[in-house]
Design an enzyme around this catalytic site. Sequence first.
Site, mmCIF file in Angstrom:
data_model
loop_
_atom_site.group_PDB
_atom_site.id
_atom_site.type_symbol
_atom_site.label_atom_id
_atom_site.label_comp_id
_atom_site.label_asym_id
_atom_site.label_seq_id
_atom_site.Cartn_x
_atom_site.Cartn_y
_atom_site.Cartn_z
ATOM 1 N N LYS A 128 29.898 50.653 26.405
ATOM 2 C CA LYS A 128 30.446 49.423 26.248
ATOM 3 C C LYS A 128 30.034 48.790 24.782
ATOM 4 C CE LYS A 128 27.097 48.137 29.270
ATOM 5 N NZ LYS A 128 26.878 49.210 29.827
ATOM 6 N N ARG B 150 26.210 40.203 34.324
ATOM 7 C CA ARG B 150 25.922 41.369 35.388
ATOM 8 C C ARG B 150 25.534 40.983 36.804
ATOM 9 N NH1 ARG B 150 22.652 46.155 32.084
ATOM 10 N NH2 ARG B 150 23.438 45.407 30.005
ATOM 11 N N ARG C 59 22.014 59.849 22.756
ATOM 12 C CA ARG C 59 22.227 58.652 22.079
ATOM 13 C C ARG C 59 21.150 58.408 20.948
ATOM 14 N NH1 ARG C 59 23.255 53.050 24.773
ATOM 15 N NH2 ARG C 59 21.494 53.506 25.932
ATOM 16 N N ARG D 237 16.335 54.993 22.001
ATOM 17 C CA ARG D 237 15.815 53.850 22.782
ATOM 18 C C ARG D 237 14.747 54.366 23.845
ATOM 19 N NH1 ARG D 237 20.892 50.461 24.654
ATOM 20 N NH2 ARG D 237 19.673 50.582 26.677
ATOM 21 N N ARG E 143 18.486 52.149 36.046
ATOM 22 C CA ARG E 143 19.415 51.292 35.369
ATOM 23 C C ARG E 143 20.614 51.604 36.200
ATOM 24 N NH1 ARG E 143 18.893 53.553 29.742
ATOM 25 N NH2 ARG E 143 20.791 52.503 29.121
HETATM 26 P P1 AP5 Z 1 27.101 53.343 24.249
HETATM 27 O O1 AP5 Z 1 28.216 52.584 23.756
HETATM 28 O O2 AP5 Z 1 25.704 52.608 23.716
HETATM 29 O O3 AP5 Z 1 27.036 52.740 25.760
HETATM 30 P P2 AP5 Z 1 26.508 51.267 26.531
HETATM 31 O O4 AP5 Z 1 27.645 51.317 27.619
HETATM 32 O O5 AP5 Z 1 26.460 50.225 25.802
HETATM 33 O O6 AP5 Z 1 25.398 51.784 27.156
HETATM 34 P P3 AP5 Z 1 23.853 50.825 27.320
HETATM 35 O O7 AP5 Z 1 22.807 52.046 27.696
HETATM 36 O O8 AP5 Z 1 23.708 50.035 26.111
HETATM 37 O O9 AP5 Z 1 24.002 49.983 28.420
HETATM 38 P P4 AP5 Z 1 23.037 49.401 29.373
HETATM 39 O O10 AP5 Z 1 23.955 48.402 29.991
HETATM 40 O O11 AP5 Z 1 22.270 50.310 30.262
HETATM 41 O O12 AP5 Z 1 22.167 48.804 28.303
HETATM 42 P P5 AP5 Z 1 21.824 47.386 27.653
HETATM 43 O O13 AP5 Z 1 21.180 47.636 26.308
HETATM 44 O O14 AP5 Z 1 22.941 46.483 28.101
HETATM 45 O O15 AP5 Z 1 27.108 54.719 24.101
HETATM 46 C C1 AP5 Z 1 26.145 55.522 24.908
HETATM 47 C C2 AP5 Z 1 26.360 56.959 24.054
HETATM 48 O O16 AP5 Z 1 27.408 57.535 24.215
HETATM 49 C C3 AP5 Z 1 25.901 56.640 22.465
HETATM 50 O O17 AP5 Z 1 25.235 57.638 21.878
HETATM 51 C C4 AP5 Z 1 27.513 56.691 21.924
HETATM 52 O O18 AP5 Z 1 27.410 57.414 20.727
HETATM 53 C C5 AP5 Z 1 28.287 57.997 22.955
HETATM 54 N N1 AP5 Z 1 29.439 57.605 23.448
HETATM 55 C C6 AP5 Z 1 30.161 56.263 23.628
HETATM 56 N N2 AP5 Z 1 31.348 56.370 23.939
HETATM 57 C C7 AP5 Z 1 31.559 57.697 23.864
HETATM 58 C C8 AP5 Z 1 32.941 58.601 24.446
HETATM 59 N N3 AP5 Z 1 33.851 57.995 24.792
HETATM 60 N N4 AP5 Z 1 32.519 59.997 24.416
HETATM 61 C C9 AP5 Z 1 31.392 60.430 24.154
HETATM 62 N N5 AP5 Z 1 30.242 59.643 23.740
HETATM 63 C C10 AP5 Z 1 30.579 58.356 23.640
HETATM 64 O O19 AP5 Z 1 20.618 46.770 28.512
HETATM 65 C C11 AP5 Z 1 19.375 47.366 28.534
HETATM 66 C C12 AP5 Z 1 18.457 46.638 29.307
HETATM 67 O O20 AP5 Z 1 18.290 45.177 28.966
HETATM 68 C C13 AP5 Z 1 18.792 46.509 30.851
HETATM 69 O O21 AP5 Z 1 18.318 47.488 31.470
HETATM 70 C C14 AP5 Z 1 18.157 45.207 31.461
HETATM 71 O O22 AP5 Z 1 16.934 45.401 31.353
HETATM 72 C C15 AP5 Z 1 18.480 44.160 30.143
HETATM 73 N N6 AP5 Z 1 19.557 43.503 30.269
HETATM 74 C C16 AP5 Z 1 20.463 43.364 29.340
HETATM 75 N N7 AP5 Z 1 21.699 42.617 29.593
HETATM 76 C C17 AP5 Z 1 21.125 42.154 30.754
HETATM 77 C C18 AP5 Z 1 21.774 40.907 31.783
HETATM 78 N N8 AP5 Z 1 22.948 40.549 31.259
HETATM 79 N N9 AP5 Z 1 21.014 40.728 32.488
HETATM 80 C C19 AP5 Z 1 19.831 41.146 32.951
HETATM 81 N N10 AP5 Z 1 19.287 41.914 32.173
HETATM 82 C C20 AP5 Z 1 19.937 42.693 30.959
#
Ligand code: AP5
Length: 222
Positions: A17, A92, A131, A164, A175
């Site tokens: 994402k 979400r 990552r 992270r 997660r």
């Molecule tokens: P990356 O692009 O970082 O993936 P991502 O989908 O953004 O993954 P996240 O771990 O950030 O998602 P998440 O939803 O768990 O965490 P968030 O920070 O939103 O890619 C991942 C890796 O893969 C990178 O190394 C990249 O280089 C690599 N990659 C990317 N594309 C690739 C490809 N095509 N091929 C190979 N490699 C690739 O949330 C964290 C926490 O915050 C949650 O657990 C929750 O506690 C809280 N939170 C956040 N938003 C909310 C909400 N809306 N409501 C409630 N709690 C929330």
Amino acid sequence: MSVTVRVVVLGPPGAGKGTQAMFLKERFGACHISTGDMLRKAVNDQSPLGIKAMQYMEKGKLVSDNLILELMGEHLSQENCKYGFVLDGFPRTRPQALGLEKLLRNLGLQLDRVVFLNIPRDAIIRRLAGRRTCEKCGTLYHLVFDPSSKEGVCDRCHGVLYQRSDDTEDTIAARYDVYKTQTAPFMIDYYRKGGLLQEIDGMGNPDEVKGRVFQALGLDVA
Ligand code: AP5
């Protein structure tokens, strides 16, 4: 001709994402709002929001809808978001999706598309375990799939790359469970019924996925 994108990027942890949101931001100058990044900043700053959020984030649980909607209200109403936005990791839950509609209605804006990046569970583990993120500019890397030229150093700004704290095996599993039980069942159906959902195969390298995302949005990749 200038193009405006107003999209949500949806998908399991590690689906890409943030990576795809950055491509859209760079290309269209859209404002990129990542609730995860905002929460991590609040945790780092030890703000009252960060202190509350930390206990949920470190267990891989969702932060409360009210806190998230308050944050989004502040960010979406910024001037630059009028000209396009990419919402990464929000909404979400049902209350968040309905809250977003209300926020957009009040701002006289509407959502164009919801990009749903679909990848299998085993790929999630591989992506998140490798990552690395730049602590200064937020650029994302992967130790195997997209390494920086110099280990531990950002190619763009020479900032330090960090792992992270929620990218541990147990928290990734938590997660993923939260995504499967609290996010996917409602969100996918809701946006599919609303005619906004574009399901994208999230496998392949980041540029291949970018090609699919841009094509699904009717945008030029070049
Ligand atoms: P990356 O692009 O970082 O993936 P991502 O989908 O953004 O993954 P996240 O771990 O950030 O998602 P998440 O939803 O768990 O965490 P968030 O920070 O939103 O890619 C991942 C890796 O893969 C990178 O190394 C990249 O280089 C690599 N990659 C990317 N594309 C690739 C490809 N095509 N091929 C190979 N490699 C690739 O949330 C964290 C926490 O915050 C949650 O657990 C929750 O506690 C809280 N939170 C956040 N938003 C909310 C909400 N809306 N409501 C409630 N709690 C929330």
